[in-house]
Design a protein around this motif. Sequence first.
Motif, PDB file in Angstrom:
ATOM      1  N   LYS A 174     -17.550   6.392 -33.839  1.00  0.00           N
ATOM      2  CA  LYS A 174     -16.962   5.581 -33.108  1.00  0.00           C
ATOM      3  C   LYS A 174     -16.070   6.000 -32.463  1.00  0.00           C
ATOM      4  N   VAL A 175     -15.773   5.550 -30.917  1.00  0.00           N
ATOM      5  CA  VAL A 175     -15.343   6.143 -30.048  1.00  0.00           C
ATOM      6  C   VAL A 175     -14.213   5.128 -30.092  1.00  0.00           C
ATOM      7  N   SER A 176     -13.397   5.809 -29.215  1.00  0.00           N
ATOM      8  CA  SER A 176     -11.797   4.774 -29.532  1.00  0.00           C
ATOM      9  C   SER A 176     -11.610   3.821 -28.254  1.00  0.00           C
ATOM     10  N   ASP A 177     -10.828   2.400 -28.063  1.00  0.00           N
ATOM     11  CA  ASP A 177     -10.824   2.084 -26.566  1.00  0.00           C
ATOM     12  C   ASP A 177     -10.618   2.999 -25.848  1.00  0.00           C
ATOM     13  N   GLU A 178      -9.737   4.229 -26.101  1.00  0.00           N
ATOM     14  CA  GLU A 178      -9.438   4.428 -24.547  1.00  0.00           C
ATOM     15  C   GLU A 178     -10.243   5.551 -24.229  1.00  0.00           C
ATOM     16  N   GLU A 179     -10.863   6.069 -25.310  1.00  0.00           N
ATOM     17  CA  GLU A 179     -11.916   6.789 -25.097  1.00  0.00           C
ATOM     18  C   GLU A 179     -13.642   6.714 -24.307  1.00  0.00           C
ATOM     19  N   ILE A 180     -13.231   5.599 -24.609  1.00  0.00           N
ATOM     20  CA  ILE A 180     -14.616   3.941 -24.081  1.00  0.00           C
ATOM     21  C   ILE A 180     -14.301   3.488 -21.905  1.00  0.00           C
TER      22      ILE A 180
ATOM     23  N   GLY B 269     -19.884  -6.750  -6.310  1.00  0.00           N
ATOM     24  CA  GLY B 269     -19.340  -8.219  -6.528  1.00  0.00           C
ATOM     25  C   GLY B 269     -20.323  -8.362  -7.987  1.00  0.00           C
ATOM     26  N   LYS B 270     -21.396  -7.572  -8.197  1.00  0.00           N
ATOM     27  CA  LYS B 270     -21.608  -7.851  -9.169  1.00  0.00           C
ATOM     28  C   LYS B 270     -21.052  -7.378 -10.634  1.00  0.00           C
ATOM     29  N   ILE B 271     -21.861  -7.107 -12.187  1.00  0.00           N
ATOM     30  CA  ILE B 271     -21.163  -6.566 -13.039  1.00  0.00           C
ATOM     31  C   ILE B 271     -22.135  -5.317 -12.740  1.00  0.00           C
ATOM     32  N   ILE B 272     -21.119  -3.875 -13.648  1.00  0.00           N
ATOM     33  CA  ILE B 272     -22.363  -2.795 -14.547  1.00  0.00           C
ATOM     34  C   ILE B 272     -21.239  -2.835 -16.094  1.00  0.00           C
ATOM     35  N   SER B 273     -22.483  -2.777 -16.489  1.00  0.00           N
ATOM     36  CA  SER B 273     -22.099  -2.415 -17.831  1.00  0.00           C
ATOM     37  C   SER B 273     -22.681  -0.835 -17.933  1.00  0.00           C
ATOM     38  N   ILE B 274     -22.224   0.018 -18.301  1.00  0.00           N
ATOM     39  CA  ILE B 274     -22.210   1.803 -18.696  1.00  0.00           C
ATOM     40  C   ILE B 274     -22.118   2.179 -20.263  1.00  0.00           C
ATOM     41  N   ASN B 275     -23.248   2.498 -20.928  1.00  0.00           N
ATOM     42  CA  ASN B 275     -23.033   2.818 -22.064  1.00  0.00           C
ATOM     43  C   ASN B 275     -23.433   4.386 -22.195  1.00  0.00           C
ATOM     44  N   VAL B 276     -21.505   4.476 -22.434  1.00  0.00           N
ATOM     45  CA  VAL B 276     -20.649   5.744 -22.217  1.00  0.00           C
ATOM     46  C   VAL B 276     -21.351   6.718 -22.997  1.00  0.00           C
ATOM     47  N   GLU B 277     -22.254   6.372 -24.378  1.00  0.00           N
ATOM     48  CA  GLU B 277     -22.860   7.740 -24.243  1.00  0.00           C
ATOM     49  C   GLU B 277     -23.989   8.591 -23.741  1.00  0.00           C
ATOM     50  N   THR B 278     -24.842   7.648 -23.485  1.00  0.00           N
ATOM     51  CA  THR B 278     -26.033   8.020 -22.690  1.00  0.00           C
ATOM     52  C   THR B 278     -26.017   8.289 -21.073  1.00  0.00           C
ATOM     53  N   GLY B 279     -24.445   7.530 -20.598  1.00  0.00           N
ATOM     54  CA  GLY B 279     -25.068   7.233 -18.757  1.00  0.00           C
ATOM     55  C   GLY B 279     -25.977   5.988 -18.521  1.00  0.00           C
TER      56      GLY B 279
ATOM     57  N   ARG C  83     -27.581  -2.898 -25.324  1.00  0.00           N
ATOM     58  CA  ARG C  83     -27.418  -2.947 -26.548  1.00  0.00           C
ATOM     59  C   ARG C  83     -28.625  -3.521 -27.447  1.00  0.00           C
ATOM     60  N   ALA C  84     -29.632  -4.128 -26.590  1.00  0.00           N
ATOM     61  CA  ALA C  84     -31.004  -4.044 -27.269  1.00  0.00           C
ATOM     62  C   ALA C  84     -31.432  -2.965 -27.557  1.00  0.00           C
ATOM     63  N   LYS C  85     -31.720  -1.553 -26.433  1.00  0.00           N
ATOM     64  CA  LYS C  85     -31.456  -0.398 -26.308  1.00  0.00           C
ATOM     65  C   LYS C  85     -31.374   0.711 -27.565  1.00  0.00           C
ATOM     66  N   GLN C  86     -29.757   0.333 -27.831  1.00  0.00           N
ATOM     67  CA  GLN C  86     -28.998   1.320 -29.324  1.00  0.00           C
ATOM     68  C   GLN C  86     -27.411  -0.674 -28.632  1.00  0.00           C
ATOM     69  N   ALA C  87     -27.905  -0.759 -30.402  1.00  0.00           N
ATOM     70  CA  ALA C  87     -27.445  -1.723 -31.121  1.00  0.00           C
ATOM     71  C   ALA C  87     -25.215  -1.204 -31.897  1.00  0.00           C
ATOM     72  N   ASP C  88     -25.124  -0.243 -31.573  1.00  0.00           N
ATOM     73  CA  ASP C  88     -24.097   0.437 -31.599  1.00  0.00           C
ATOM     74  C   ASP C  88     -22.942   0.692 -29.985  1.00  0.00           C
ATOM     75  N   ALA C  89     -23.780   1.170 -29.494  1.00  0.00           N
ATOM     76  CA  ALA C  89     -24.409   1.869 -27.760  1.00  0.00           C
ATOM     77  C   ALA C  89     -21.611   1.357 -27.789  1.00  0.00           C
ATOM     78  N   ALA C  90     -21.343   2.443 -27.530  1.00  0.00           N
ATOM     79  CA  ALA C  90     -20.118   1.689 -26.979  1.00  0.00           C
ATOM     80  C   ALA C  90     -20.019   2.057 -25.154  1.00  0.00           C
TER      81      ALA C  90
END
Length: 89
Positions: free
Chosen positions: A5-11, A34-44, A60-67
Amino acid sequence: MSYPKVSDEEITRRGRELYEKSVRAQVETPENIGKIISINVETGEYEIGDDLVVTSLRLRAKQADAALWAERIGFNAVYAVGGTLFRTA
């Protein structure tokens, strides 16, 4: 693979760092502003789209517990409630 688990601040720290150092130059193109980018902070890994939920679900389909960390490409915030989004690029 499960990540601790990673803290919100660390994410937030990791997300901003990844975006600025590794991702921004690749994604801040006229067609992505203007588009949205979501990044998995553990894998990039990242997903770009028009909807925050959709980009997050793709990761999340690739990693259910992704930060995950999200940004609106070229702007100072993902959404503005009662305010204005400002261009950063």
